[in-house]
Design an enzyme around this catalytic site. Structure first.
Site, short mmCIF file in Angstrom:
data_model
loop_
_atom_site.label_atom_id
_atom_site.label_comp_id
_atom_site.label_asym_id
_atom_site.label_seq_id
_atom_site.Cartn_x
_atom_site.Cartn_y
_atom_site.Cartn_z
N TRP A 30 0.86 -1.20 0.00
CA TRP A 30 0.00 0.00 0.00
C TRP A 30 0.89 1.24 0.00
O TRP A 30 1.92 1.26 0.68
CB TRP A 30 -0.89 0.03 1.24
CG TRP A 30 -2.28 -0.48 0.98
CD1 TRP A 30 -2.64 -1.78 0.83
CD2 TRP A 30 -3.47 0.30 0.84
NE1 TRP A 30 -3.99 -1.87 0.62
CE2 TRP A 30 -4.53 -0.61 0.61
CE3 TRP A 30 -3.75 1.66 0.88
CZ2 TRP A 30 -5.85 -0.21 0.43
CZ3 TRP A 30 -5.06 2.07 0.71
CH2 TRP A 30 -6.09 1.15 0.47
N PHE A 65 -1.11 -3.75 7.75
CA PHE A 65 -1.75 -4.69 8.69
C PHE A 65 -1.07 -6.07 8.64
O PHE A 65 -1.08 -6.81 9.63
CB PHE A 65 -3.24 -4.81 8.36
CG PHE A 65 -4.04 -5.49 9.44
CD1 PHE A 65 -4.32 -4.83 10.63
CD2 PHE A 65 -4.50 -6.79 9.27
CE1 PHE A 65 -5.05 -5.46 11.63
CE2 PHE A 65 -5.22 -7.43 10.27
CZ PHE A 65 -5.49 -6.76 11.46
N GLU A 66 -0.48 -6.42 7.50
CA GLU A 66 0.15 -7.74 7.35
C GLU A 66 1.63 -7.74 7.73
O GLU A 66 2.31 -8.78 7.65
CB GLU A 66 0.02 -8.22 5.88
CG GLU A 66 -1.36 -8.72 5.49
CD GLU A 66 -2.40 -7.61 5.32
OE1 GLU A 66 -2.04 -6.54 4.79
OE2 GLU A 66 -3.55 -7.80 5.75
N CYS A 88 3.33 2.43 5.24
CA CYS A 88 2.89 3.83 5.28
C CYS A 88 1.37 3.83 5.39
O CYS A 88 0.68 3.33 4.48
CB CYS A 88 3.33 4.55 4.01
SG CYS A 88 2.59 6.18 3.85
N VAL A 89 0.86 4.34 6.49
CA VAL A 89 -0.59 4.42 6.67
C VAL A 89 -0.99 5.88 6.63
O VAL A 89 -0.44 6.71 7.37
CB VAL A 89 -1.03 3.79 8.00
CG1 VAL A 89 -2.53 3.49 7.97
CG2 VAL A 89 -0.27 2.52 8.31
N ASP A 93 -10.99 8.96 5.96
CA ASP A 93 -12.20 9.51 6.58
C ASP A 93 -12.77 8.59 7.65
O ASP A 93 -13.66 8.98 8.39
CB ASP A 93 -13.28 9.73 5.51
CG ASP A 93 -12.85 10.82 4.55
OD1 ASP A 93 -12.05 11.69 4.97
OD2 ASP A 93 -13.29 10.79 3.39
N THR A 94 -12.29 7.35 7.69
CA THR A 94 -12.87 6.40 8.64
C THR A 94 -11.84 6.02 9.71
O THR A 94 -10.71 6.49 9.68
CB THR A 94 -13.31 5.11 7.91
OG1 THR A 94 -12.12 4.43 7.49
CG2 THR A 94 -14.18 5.41 6.72
N HIS A 96 -10.42 3.25 9.98
CA HIS A 96 -9.56 2.17 9.50
C HIS A 96 -8.09 2.42 9.87
O HIS A 96 -7.37 1.53 10.28
CB HIS A 96 -9.69 2.09 7.97
CG HIS A 96 -9.52 0.70 7.45
ND1 HIS A 96 -10.50 -0.25 7.52
CD2 HIS A 96 -8.46 0.10 6.87
CE1 HIS A 96 -10.06 -1.37 6.99
NE2 HIS A 96 -8.83 -1.19 6.60
N ARG A 135 8.87 12.48 4.64
CA ARG A 135 9.60 11.54 5.52
C ARG A 135 10.11 10.30 4.78
O ARG A 135 10.55 9.34 5.40
CB ARG A 135 8.65 11.11 6.66
CG ARG A 135 8.34 12.24 7.63
CD ARG A 135 7.07 12.02 8.41
NE ARG A 135 6.82 13.11 9.34
CZ ARG A 135 6.30 14.30 9.01
NH1 ARG A 135 5.96 14.54 7.73
NH2 ARG A 135 6.13 15.24 9.91
C1 DLZ Z 1 -7.31 -1.04 3.66
C2 DLZ Z 1 -6.14 -0.14 3.84
C3 DLZ Z 1 -6.33 1.26 3.91
C4 DLZ Z 1 -7.67 1.89 3.81
N1 DLZ Z 1 -5.29 2.09 4.03
C5 DLZ Z 1 -4.04 1.56 4.12
C6 DLZ Z 1 -2.92 2.42 4.26
O1 DLZ Z 1 -3.00 3.66 4.28
N2 DLZ Z 1 -1.70 1.84 4.35
C7 DLZ Z 1 -1.50 0.47 4.33
O2 DLZ Z 1 -0.36 0.01 4.44
N3 DLZ Z 1 -2.56 -0.33 4.18
C8 DLZ Z 1 -3.80 0.16 4.07
N4 DLZ Z 1 -4.87 -0.67 3.91
C9 DLZ Z 1 -4.63 -2.13 3.77
C10 DLZ Z 1 -4.45 -2.88 5.11
O3 DLZ Z 1 -3.17 -2.69 5.67
C11 DLZ Z 1 -4.64 -4.40 4.88
O4 DLZ Z 1 -3.78 -4.82 3.85
C12 DLZ Z 1 -6.07 -4.74 4.51
O5 DLZ Z 1 -6.97 -4.24 5.47
C13 DLZ Z 1 -6.28 -6.28 4.37
O6 DLZ Z 1 -5.96 -6.95 5.59
#
Ligand code: DLZ
Length: 176
Positions: A30, A65-66, A88-89, A93-94, A96, A135
């Site tokens: 992601w 998440f993984e 990188c997250v 808007d939610t 999550h 960053r």
């Molecule tokens: C679903 C999701 C969202 C909305 N945003 C991100 C993000 O900004 N960065 C990231 O690394 N992953 C994101 N994901 C995917 C989740 O990490 C995960 O892969 C899914 O929820 C499936 O388990």
């Protein structure tokens, strides 16, 4: 605590030699533009400390998440000394964002204690893409550099303490 304008590539403590160390890097797909830049920083820092390319193993997972499970695969199936988790997250808007960040931080924290193995947290948790780019090799340096430097320092600390331990027993790494 994060310090405003702190440059993430500025490593204050000199890096020990990583010539005999082996690292796994688990990278979230992601926001790949960002995570590839973080990966570049991490690899550059490992190389600069003398880590041979053969001792840098790179694997991809779908998202942040993984990362914890990806790091566990390294711990379980390879003989790396440490893992660097890169992701990188970006706040949406939610809620999550909160769940992903919490899953990654808790998973990684638990894992490094369980496996007695350093796992560096090279994950950006930001409000928008610009903050991420700043960053990931931008004006605030590269969090990949910081994570790799942390991994090297922690492996050195572990090696030194293991060697000095009177009760030293072969650990997971010498059993594999
Ligand atoms: C679903 C999701 C969202 C909305 N945003 C991100 C993000 O900004 N960065 C990231 O690394 N992953 C994101 N994901 C995917 C989740 O990490 C995960 O892969 C899914 O929820 C499936 O388990």
């Amino acid at each position: 605590m994060a310090t405003k304008n702190h440059n993430l590539s500025q490593i204050d403590t000199p890096l020990p030699s990583a010539a005999d160390m082996k690292f796994g890097i688990v990278v979230a797909e992601w926001n790949r533009e960002v995570t590839e830049a973080l990966l570049e920083g991490a690899v550059r820092t490992l190389r600069s400390a003398g880590c041979p390319d053969l001792n840098i193993l790179i694997k991809y997972v779908p998202g942040t998440f993984e990362l914890a499970l990806g790091a566990q695969f390294f711990a379980e199936y390879t003989d790396v000394d440490a893992v660097i988790a890169i992701g990188c997250v970006i706040q949406g808007d939610t809620r999550h964002f909160d769940f992903i960040c919490e899953g990654a931080t808790q998973g990684i924290t638990q894992l490094q204690i369980q496996w007695n193995m350093p796992i560096a947290f090279g994950v950006l948790t930001v409000n928008d893409m610009q903050q991420a780019l700043d960053r990931a090799g931008g004006k605030l340096g590269n969090k990949g550099d910081e994570a790799a430097a942390t991994a090297i320092h922690m492996v050195k600390l572990q090696n030194d303490m293991e060697a000095a331990s009177p009760n030293h027993e072969p650990d997971r790494r010498s059993i594999n």
